[in-house]
Motif scaffolding. Sequence first.
Motif, mmCIF file in Angstrom:
data_model
loop_
_atom_site.group_PDB
_atom_site.id
_atom_site.type_symbol
_atom_site.label_atom_id
_atom_site.label_comp_id
_atom_site.label_asym_id
_atom_site.label_seq_id
_atom_site.Cartn_x
_atom_site.Cartn_y
_atom_site.Cartn_z
ATOM 1 N N PHE A 1 2.004 2.537 6.241
ATOM 2 C CA PHE A 1 1.146 2.467 7.427
ATOM 3 C C PHE A 1 -0.032 1.520 7.181
ATOM 4 C CE2 PHE A 1 3.137 6.682 8.131
ATOM 5 C CZ PHE A 1 3.579 6.504 9.432
ATOM 6 N N GLY A 2 0.092 0.639 6.181
ATOM 7 C CA GLY A 2 -1.002 -0.243 5.812
ATOM 8 C C GLY A 2 -1.243 -1.361 6.810
ATOM 9 N N ALA A 3 -2.464 -1.886 6.774
ATOM 10 C CA ALA A 3 -2.852 -3.025 7.626
ATOM 11 C C ALA A 3 -2.481 -2.763 9.082
ATOM 12 C CB ALA A 3 -2.211 -4.311 7.121
ATOM 13 N N MET A 4 -2.939 -1.610 9.582
ATOM 14 C CA MET A 4 -2.656 -1.204 10.959
ATOM 15 C C MET A 4 -1.160 -1.057 11.200
ATOM 16 S SD MET A 4 -5.782 -1.018 11.526
ATOM 17 C CE MET A 4 -5.701 -0.319 13.161
ATOM 18 N N VAL B 1 5.587 -0.700 9.581
ATOM 19 C CA VAL B 1 6.320 0.098 10.557
ATOM 20 C C VAL B 1 6.721 -0.754 11.752
ATOM 21 C CG1 VAL B 1 6.117 1.988 12.228
ATOM 22 C CG2 VAL B 1 5.318 2.311 9.884
ATOM 23 N N THR B 2 5.760 -1.507 12.268
ATOM 24 C CA THR B 2 6.029 -2.350 13.434
ATOM 25 C C THR B 2 7.140 -3.354 13.134
ATOM 26 O OG1 THR B 2 3.716 -2.142 14.131
ATOM 27 C CG2 THR B 2 4.995 -3.943 15.093
ATOM 28 N N THR B 3 7.087 -3.963 11.971
ATOM 29 C CA THR B 3 8.094 -4.963 11.586
ATOM 30 C C THR B 3 9.475 -4.341 11.474
ATOM 31 O OG1 THR B 3 6.423 -6.233 10.373
ATOM 32 C CG2 THR B 3 8.729 -6.657 9.826
ATOM 33 N N THR C 1 -0.729 11.996 13.465
ATOM 34 C CA THR C 1 -1.264 10.765 14.047
ATOM 35 C C THR C 1 -0.215 9.808 14.608
ATOM 36 O OG1 THR C 1 -3.074 10.917 12.437
ATOM 37 C CG2 THR C 1 -2.875 8.854 13.649
ATOM 38 N N PRO C 2 0.948 9.608 13.973
ATOM 39 C CA PRO C 2 1.876 8.581 14.463
ATOM 40 C C PRO C 2 2.274 8.717 15.925
ATOM 41 C CG PRO C 2 2.532 9.285 12.285
ATOM 42 C CD PRO C 2 1.436 10.209 12.713
ATOM 43 N N TYR D 1 0.105 5.302 16.078
ATOM 44 C CA TYR D 1 0.676 5.146 14.739
ATOM 45 C C TYR D 1 -0.037 4.084 13.912
ATOM 46 C CZ TYR D 1 3.347 0.881 15.972
ATOM 47 O OH TYR D 1 3.723 -0.394 16.334
ATOM 48 N N GLU D 2 -0.658 3.098 14.581
ATOM 49 C CA GLU D 2 -1.365 2.049 13.846
ATOM 50 C C GLU D 2 -2.513 2.601 13.011
ATOM 51 O OE1 GLU D 2 0.108 0.166 17.743
ATOM 52 O OE2 GLU D 2 -0.866 2.026 17.114
#
Length: 563
Positions: free
Chosen positions: A185-188, A192-194, A256-257, A261-262
Motif C-alpha cells: 500500500f506504499g506511495a498512496m 495495488v493500483t498497478t 481502510t481499503p 485504499y490509497e
Amino acid sequence: MTALLATAIPMIAPASFTPSTTAVGGSVALTALVGLVPLLVFFVLMGVFKVATHWCALLSLAVAGVIAVTAFSMPVGMTALAASQGAAMGLLPIIYIIVAAVWLYNLTETSGRSQDLKAVFNTIGKGDQRAQALIVAFCFCGLLEGLAGFGAPVAISGAMLLTLGVRPLRAAAATVVGNSVNVGFGAMAIPVTTAARLGGVDPVEMATDTGHLSWVLALAVPFLVLLILDGVRGLRQLWPLALVAGGAAGLGHFVTPSVSYELTAVVASLLGLAACYLFLRVWSPTTPQDLRTHVEDADRPDRARILLALLPYVLVVVIIAVTKLWKTGVDLSAALSSADVAIGWPGLYGHLLTESGQPSGAPVYTLQILSNPGTWIFLTAAIVAVVYGRVSSGGRFGTSVSEMFMVLPRTIYSLRLSVLTIVTVMALAYVMNFSGQTTAIGAALAQTGAAFAFLSPFLGWIGTAVAGSATSAGALFAGLQSTAAAGAGIDPRILLAANTIGGGLGKIVSPQNLAIVAGAVDSPGTDAEILKKVAPYSLSLVVTLGLLVLAASQGLLGPLMVG
C-alpha cells in the motif's frame, strides 16, 4: 544524453525482439532455471562468499547479460540498452531519494540535535530503547511508506534508529522487516493500483482482499521486530506493546481499503502510533539496564528544542502529505505529476515487443522531478539546514547555514558505493525483465495448477527481490496471476492481492533495499550480513502468506476474506 543515445542506437539496435518463456530448449521449466542463475550468483556471492555487494551486482549483471544474449537470444545492443535504462532508473528517482533522506538525517547528527531527538523518544518509549525502535521501525516507517515509498522510508527510519542508539545491523534489519507489510500500500497504494489495472479487476475490491490478508501479517510483524532488536527477552518483556501496535495497524489494514485504499498504510500507521503512545502512558515495560535510555535533567530539552529536534521528520511528513493529498482548489498530486516527462528509451521503445507483437510499454522512462518524493525531501532538508544554521538554542547547537549545506556533498561522497550498487542492481533487474528471464520464472510457477494459490505470493516476492519495487512486481506478473487464476478457478483478486503483499515481503531481501538501508545506518558493504539476518523472516512471512492465500482460494477463511 537521450540525443546521443538516439544517434548511436541505429548502429547497435535490431528491428525488434520478443521475450520468450520457452527460449531454452522449448521448455518453460528449463528456461526458468536458466533465468534464475543471475539471482543465484548474486545471493551465493553475497551470502556464502561474503563478496562486497557492488561486486556481486556487477558480476551478476555480467552473467545476466551473457544469459540474455546466448540463452534468450536478446541482441547485444538491446541488452546493453536495457541495462542503461535500469541504471537511469536507479539514479532517478531512487538515488535521488536516498541522498535527500540521508542528508536530512545527517543534518540532525552534524548539528547535534540528534541528542534532543533521543530525549524525545526516551520520554515516549518510557526509557526503553526497544519500545522506541519498534515505534520508529514499524509505525513511523509505515507512515513514510504510505506517503512516499521508493526507498525513502527505510533510509529515513534506519537513520533514526541509529540516532536512538540501536546497533547498525539491528537497526537495518528491524527497519526492512518493519517496513515490509506496508509496501503493498506504499506511495498512496501505487502497487495495488498497478496490479489491479493490469490484472483487469476493480482496484477497490482487490485492495479490500489485500487488506483482509495483510492484517494478519501486520499483527505479526511488530513481534518480529522485537525479536530482531532483543531476541526472546524482547518478546517476553514487550509483547503487550507489540500486540497493541500490530492490532491497531491490522485494524487499519482490514478496514481502510474499502473506504479509501490509497490511504491504507497511512491510516494503519497513524493508528499504530496513536495506540502505542496511549498504551505507554498507562503501561511501563520491564527494561534491562543495557537497553535503558536516560536523559540527565540538565540535558532535558525544553519545548523549543523538542520542536527543532522533531522538525526534520515532522516537516517531511507534512510536506509529502500535502503533495500527495491536497485536493482543495487543485489536485496537487495530479498537477505535480503533469510535469513528468515520459521518454521512450531510444533503441528499446518500439523494438521490444510483447507476445502479441505490439510494442511493449516497459521501455518508457518517466523523468520525475516535481512528483518525486526526493524533491520534497530535499526541500525539507534545505529548510532544516537554514533553520539549524540560524537557530543555535542559546549557543548549545552553534553552526552555520553554509556548514549545514556542506553536509550534502559529504553525504554524496559517503554513499558512493551504495550508489554504484543500486545503479548496478537496477541495471540487472532491467536486463532480466526485458530479456524474459524474470517472466520465465513466473510462468514456470504458474504451471503448478491448484497449488499455484500457495505459490502465487512467491511471484511478487521474486519480482520485488529482483526489481526492488512491488509496483514493478505487479507490472511483471499481474496479467500472469489473472490468467493462472482463471485456469485454476480461483478469484483473480486473491492472487493479485497475494502478488502485491508478497512483493512487500520480497523487498526485505531486495539487494537494492539492502544497499539503501546499509547506507542509511552508515554501514555500506554490510548488505550480506543484513541479508543473513533478515532472510529467515522474509521466507517465513511469505510461506505464511502462501498458506493464507491457499486457504482463501478454497473459501476456508470465512469472514476474514469477505471482499
